[in-house]
Enzyme design. Structure first.
Site, PDB file in Angstrom:
ATOM      1  N   LYS A   1       0.852  -1.324  -0.080  1.00  0.00           N
ATOM      2  CA  LYS A   1      -0.024  -0.018   0.058  1.00  0.00           C
ATOM      3  C   LYS A   1       1.040   1.277  -0.102  1.00  0.00           C
ATOM      4  CE  LYS A   1      -2.574   0.854   3.595  1.00  0.00           C
ATOM      5  NZ  LYS A   1      -2.480   2.116   4.140  1.00  0.00           N
TER       6      LYS A   1
ATOM      7  N   ASP B   1       2.855  -0.660  11.902  1.00  0.00           N
ATOM      8  CA  ASP B   1       1.396  -0.933  11.549  1.00  0.00           C
ATOM      9  C   ASP B   1       1.196  -2.564  11.830  1.00  0.00           C
ATOM     10  OD1 ASP B   1       0.740   1.328  10.041  1.00  0.00           O
ATOM     11  OD2 ASP B   1       1.667   0.733   8.387  1.00  0.00           O
TER      12      ASP B   1
END
Length: 553
Positions: A153, A437
């Site tokens: 991403k 993350d």
């Protein structure tokens, strides 16, 4: 080929086309600029191909490689890089007390319908499925077989933006199919870039940014809105950037301050004027030297993108290493970039993206499957083609210290994980940016390990889509594990096999996926409410969960 400029890795042979002058808005040919002007360049050179993660991990030190034994060792260091490194095309691979719990995003669950149809970019098969808002899974279930996760991403956002700064077509293969990246793609189109979906061949982007009077909506993407603010700050037009309710709560002062120091005019919302929506009046930027108050790849990248159209070099100093995608991809687009220790300098100049960018699998998504396979009985799972470059493989280092049975193939980017007996560890504040993350799923691993695992310096997790620190504590509490917040530290006490219950995602995609993995590896039934949040980054997560665990859809 002699004289051929390659991308980070073994890029495909360039398509040899006759160079032409850069086209501006509307496809009109632009006059040549004077030599030495910012962004000057009489013609667009024919760029090479850039295939990210085509088999190598970060260079310049010990990398995660083919493991000689089943157990990953503590020497996995995926973010090492030499001091005084000039980032030139082809130089390096890109592969690769317990206080109160507070609120989770104001106590309201975010609701976002996933973006569908032809607007969704990417090479993974597009399968139209109904939106799964509630998912229930009965554990324990082994994780077996092979999984390929969506394109990274973070790299996808940057690939779209850098391609939009060029004047020759750039094809991107493996683009993430999540909503966040789709919004960035739509933003590039709104600003004037031409974006064409070529199906299996990828997405082709041709630059020509001219601005738009309309507000640009970035949805739930902190990366998208912050990086785009830096990109448009270099252009002499006004841009308004906005997002969903979550984005409107997240701090934007961290980009407003450096962009304002460079000469951009940024007007935000809220009592402090530092929230979205905000308006950026760009152009006339000066190069600056800026020290990040907190380690943030998003803020660093915003400043470096703005630096492309400043009047001189810009240097960013980091308190701790963060992912280096922006500077590495800029270097491969012909921009002069230099790294010295934890500082990176970018000079203004023409951006010439490679004609082909191949995006490998997202390590943040791979982490869910790796942890699942480590903690679920009878598991043996391989995640294919994962990017493991600088400051992105931290979760592997953490799991290796915990005793995880992991093997990383540096040539293919494959990660194989098998059922392991995990022990507690300490994740330092300095290493946390390399796995920021992955903390929700690492907390699941910690809850099933022996001992107390401590995550230090977790303040940054409080300003994500939700307060993820509180979200983790609530999730583990439901599942029968004990966790505690002590200042900026989060301590998780291993509970062995986790139990069941209903976990609320609060609209956070990573919390939804972490809860689902916990359910599959646990000993009882787990229901995840707000599961539709996974569309933000991984629309096919439910499908892949069914594939990996043998659970019928």
């Amino acid at each position: 080929m002699p004289g051929e400029r390659r991308g980070h890795l073994r890029g495909a042979r360039p398509v040899h086309k006759r160079p032409g002058r850069c086209a501006g808005p509307g496809g009109q040919r632009q006059p040549q600029r004077a030599a030495g002007a910012v962004g000057a360049g009489p013609k667009c050179p024919v760029p090479p191909a850039l295939r990210l993660g085509s088999g190598r991990v970060a260079g310049g030190g010990a990398g995660a490689g083919v493991r000689p034994s089943r157990r990953a060792g503590s020497h996995h260091q995926l973010d090492h890089r030499h001091r005084g490194e000039h980032l030139r095309p082809g130089d390096r691979p890109l592969g690769g007390g317990r206080p109160g719990r507070g609120h989770l995003g104001g106590g309201r669950r975010g609701h976002r319908e996933p973006v569908r149809g032809p607007e969704r970019a990417g090479l993974r098969p597009v399968v139209e499925t109904s939106v799964v808002k509630t998912l229930t899974i009965d554990g324990p279930r082994p994780f077996r077989g092979r999984i390929r996760v969506p394109g990274d991403k973070s790299i996808s956002h940057r690939a779209l933006m850098i391609a939009a700064l060029g004047c020759q077509p750039c094809t991107i293969q493996g683009l993430s199919d999540g909503d966040d990246v789709t919004h960035t793609r739509q933003a590039m189109q709104a600003l004037g870039a031409r974006v064409e979906d070529r199906g299996p061949e990828g997405v082709t982007v041709t630059g020509g940014l001219a601005g738009t009077p309309s507000s640009i909506y970035l949805g739930n993407s902190g990366t998208g809105i912050r990086l785009l603010a830096g990109l448009v700050a270099g252009f002499d037009f006004t841009t308004t950037l906005d997002g969903d309710a979550s984005i409107r709560r997240r701090p934007m002062d961290r980009i407003i301050e450096p962009l304002s120091a460079m000469g951009a005019s940024v007007q935000g919302s809220g009592d402090t004027g530092t929230l979205a929506p905000f308006t950026v009046q760009g152009g006339g930027l000066a190069g600056i030297e800026y020290t990040l108050p907190v380690a943030s790849a998003q803020v660093k990248s915003a400043v470096l993108l703005a630096a492309l159209r400043a009047d001189g070099p810009t240097t960013v100093h980091e308190p701790a290493p963060t992912r280096a995608h922006t500077e590495e991809m800029l270097a491969d687009a012909g921009v002069r970039v230099e790294r010295q220790g934890r500082s990176v300098t970018v000079w203004p100049g023409e951006v010439v993206p490679p004609h082909l960018i191949g995006i490998p699998g997202d390590p943040s998504q791979a982490a869910f499957w790796v942890v699942g396979a480590c903690v679920a009985p009878g598991s043996d799972l391989t995640v294919e083609n994962v990017y493991l470059g600088p400051a992105r493989g931290g979760f592997i280092d953490v799991l290796a210290r915990m005793g995880a049975d992991i093997a990383v193939d540096r040539e293919s980017g494959d990660i194989r994980a098998r059922t392991s007996e995990l022990e507690a560890t300490r994740v330092s504040a300095e290493e946390l940016p390399g796995c920021i993350d992955e903390v929700p799923i690492l907390a699941v691993a910690a809850a099933m390990a022996d001992g107390v695992t401590v995550f230090e310096g977790v303040a940054e997790l409080r300003v994500k889509e939700i307060d993820r620190v509180v979200g983790i504590v609530e999730m583990l509490d439901v599942l029968g594990a004990t966790s505690e917040i002590n200042g900026e530290n989060l301590a998780v006490t291993g509970a062995g096999r986790l139990g069941g219950g209903t976990v609320e995602s609060h609209g956070d995609h990573r919390m939804a996926m972490a809860a689902a993995i916990a359910g599959a590896a646990g000993s009882a039934s787990v229901t995840v409410e707000g599961f539709e949040a996974t569309a933000t980054s991984y629309p096919g997560f439910a499908r892949d969960l069914h594939q990996a665990t043998g659970l019928a859809p």
